[in-house]
Design a protein around this motif. Structure first.
Motif: not given
Lengths: 271, 160, 260
Positions: C45, C47-48, C51-52, C55, C153, C157
């Motif tokens: 969760r 990392i979302y 990280g995401v 992005l 992450s 990245l």
């Protein structure tokens, strides 16, 4: 006073607590038995919330002992403290719901963290708890969508999720409208009796609490200044209790923050 | 956001991250001294190394066969001792000569190895006997000015 | 004078105290990290979130940094008649420095500040205390997954930033200006060393990830539980992350690329 049956669940013996040099509590004796709802009353800054934190083990007394269920809170290891806390529930002033979860997940949180129950059973338990506080229909809402009174009822459902033996309430009535206030008061009493638990609430709302508690402690300037049953409190002619119950501006609780007399200050004005 | 969507996004993110790493590793970088490939070390002494730096390539016949491992000054002989880390797969005769060359007019300096004719091969810890120093442009011009008429002496032969 | 000395003394003691507290916090964090791996969904969760959700900013910034490097690099290199080396310049500056550093700075301001705000708000609204009273350790349940989410992450990245930047440099150099495609890639490959440049760059981004994530969770956990305290903590996260990234970059560079 409610007759003392067996060992008390919570017992404070000559407790002293200070932040550095600043003494918050001194010589506090307090006893709570199973089945009782006890109120700790006092003005803002009198140290009553500190008292609650000592009982919950968030703070440790500098002197004296805090015993909960026979265990000395001052000498518990972290794991023993956590084991004890699983049998305690605490309602924070504004509910302290987890804002990133919906109502259902909030109430399920302690169950998921501490039990390995199957998902269906957790679902049933959560809905039961929510039903008890009258919010079964709100299970899918997020905390931001709840009113203050509803949030506190959800928090109450979460606090009793693991059927605690001791409930701690930090200002359960603060900032509520009269209807929500009555609901919460009613729930506190009913849940306590249903669970056979003991409840301690810190409050300055005299009228709402005198109707539902079994025993009252008054805290002022870090010490217990009066205690008794609601009937005794109402009839008390102790000046402090009288001031508090009848909300008078000046009395034993001074209107002025301690300061040198104004006259002496005026003398110091450079000439 | 449901668990599966979240997992999907995170999976995509991690895959993309590793794809970027693989791209960098395969397309952008190269394994000139691949880890695991054993190297052996030989030393060579030069009068002057010019602008040679540690980690400069060592080439023979234009192929990178190793890297300069380190450079130090020898206060006995007043020469520069250059350590060459050569790939284990490449063998050179003991009378191989090393010279410091420049790729292009402004390019980086590297070491060129010219194999000799001996049948014995270089081993770890050997010293190269024949070396040729870097061309120092200032010296070259100075010599040229002083010996206008005469031929430049053999010692300063151009590397180009 | 006296007052000045006293202020310096107080600041030093306060700073040391905070540093010591941070070290203790870090050890507690490592000690309770087991849970964030045993209960992977918690970390996934995060990392979302770190990280995401970073992005887009990372990819777009990487592309633009690459485009600028392509333009500036070409302008400088063609003066020396070595525009074929454009690929080397773009790739090395991204892999060694710009990728880890710029991605780290962006990560600190996008994800780090969000983590500080989230933990700070949880503290302000007594959620962390409530968790503690429910016998759930907030460091294990809230702090550690956010820390590890950030640590995982960040290198990914940075790699995406570099890859995107090289793509941007290629777009300008090869597609727009007309540097030879083969020379661009082959020169780059000949000069970029996997272990020396790529691995070192990735180590840098990992170290920055640890530093930024630690600062972010610490500032959130340590903030004054008021609205003002949270906003100050967010500012501190961004400012001290930036300083720490740049300082660490210098230290790491001087160790890694000393020979050149």
């Amino acid at each position: 006073m409610t007759p003392a049956s067996g060992n008390p669940l919570v017992r404070l013996n000559r407790v002293r607590f200070a932040y550095g040099e600043r003494e918050i509590l001194h010589d506090v004796d307090l006893t709570v038995h199973r089945g009782q709802v006890v109120a700790i009353m006092g003005g803002s800054g009198s140290g009553k919330t500190t008292l609650l934190r000592l009982i919950g083990g968030q703070l440790r007394a500098d002197a004296g002992t805090v015993e909960v269920d026979g265990q000395d809170m001052g000498h518990l290891s972290v794991s023993a403290l956590y084991a004890l806390r699983r049998r305690m529930g605490m309602l924070f002033q504004f509910g302290a719901l987890f804002t990133d979860m919906n109502v259902f997940d909030n109430v399920a949180f302690p169950l998921r963290e501490h039990t390995a129950l199957p998902a269906e059973l957790i679902r049933d338990l959560v809905l039961m708890k929510l039903h008890a506080v009258g919010l079964r229909g709100a299970a899918a809402l997020m905390p931001s969508e709840l009113s203050g009174g509803m949030a506190r009822r959800v928090a109450l459902a979460r606090a009793v999720a693991l059927d605690p033996m001791l409930m701690l309430y930090d200002e359960p009535f603060a900032g509520l409208d009269p209807i929500s206030l009555g609901t919460i008061g009613h729930l506190i009493r009913r849940l306590n009796d249903a669970l056979g638990a003991a409840s301690i609430m810190v409050t300055h709302d005299v009228q709402a609490s005198l109707d539902l508690v079994d025993y009252v402690y008054f805290v002022s300037e870090g010490g217990i200044v009066a205690h008794g049953t609601p009937a005794e409190i109402r009839a008390s002619d102790d000046p402090f209790v009288h001031q508090f119950v009848h909300a008078e501006a000046d009395g034993p609780v001074p209107f002025h923050y301690p300061a040198p007399p104004l006259a002496s200050l005026l003398d110091e004005v450079p000439t | 956001m449901s668990r599966t969507t979240l997992d999907l996004w995170v999976g995509l993110f991690v895959a993309l991250g590793f794809a970027a790493l693989v791209f960098l590793a395969v397309k952008v970088g190269s394994y000139t001294d691949a880890p695991g490939g054993a190297t052996y070390t030989v030393e060579a002494a030069f009068d002057n190394i010019g602008g040679l730096k540690a980690r400069a390539p060592v080439k023979s016949a234009g192929v990178v066969v190793g890297r300069v491992g380190g450079i130090r000054f020898d206060s006995q002989s007043y020469r520069a001792i250059v350590r060459l880390d050569l790939h284990g797969g490449y063998e050179f005769p003991t009378d191989t000569s090393a010279s410091i060359l420049t790729s292009g007019l402004l390019g980086e300096q590297y070491i060129g190895l010219d194999p000799g004719a001996e049948s014995d091969i270089l081993k770890d810890g050997d010293k190269l006997q024949i070396t040729q120093s870097a061309v120092v442009l200032e010296k070259l011009i100075g010599q040229f000015l002083f010996n206008k008429a005469a031929e430049a002496p053999a010692q300063g032969a151009s590397a180009q | 004078m006296n007052a000045l000395l006293r202020r310096i003394g107080a600041m030093t003691i306060d700073g040391l105290w905070r540093l010591g507290f941070m070290a203790r916090f870090f050890f507690a964090l490592l000690r309770y990290s087991g849970q964030s791996f045993r209960r992977l969904p918690l970390t996934i969760r995060e990392i979302y979130f770190s990280g995401v959700l970073s992005l887009l900013i990372i990819l777009v910034s990487g592309l633009f940094v690459g485009l600028v490097l392509g333009l500036q690099g070409y302008d400088i290199l063609q003066r020396f008649g070595s525009s074929d080396a454009l690929g080397i310049m773009v790739a090395l500056s991204l892999l060694r420095e710009l990728g880890p550093v710029v991605a780290g700075l962006l990560f600190a301001s996008r994800a780090g500040s969000a983590v500080t705000a989230e933990i700070g708000l949880m503290k302000t609204t007594e959620q962390l205390q409530a968790m503690d009273m429910m016998a759930v350790n907030p460091i294990a349940r809230v702090v550690a997954p956010r820390f590890w989410g950030g640590v995982i992450s960040m290198p990914l990245l940075a790699a995406m930033f570099s890859a995107m930047g090289i793509f941007g440099g290629w777009l300008i150099g090869v597609v727009a200006i007309g540097v030879d495609d083969g020379a661009f890639w082959s020169q780059m490959r000949a000069s970029v060393d996997f272990r020396y440049d790529i691995v070192n760059g990735t180590i840098k981004s990992f170290v920055f990830g640890v530093a930024v994530s630690l600062i972010a969770v610490f500032e959130g956990y340590d903030c004054q539980p008021t609205a003002e305290g949270v906003s100050r903590a967010i500012t501190r996260t961004v400012v001290s992350s930036a300083l720490v990234i740049l300082a660490l970059d210098f230290v790491l560079t001087s160790f890694m690329f000393r020979g050149l």
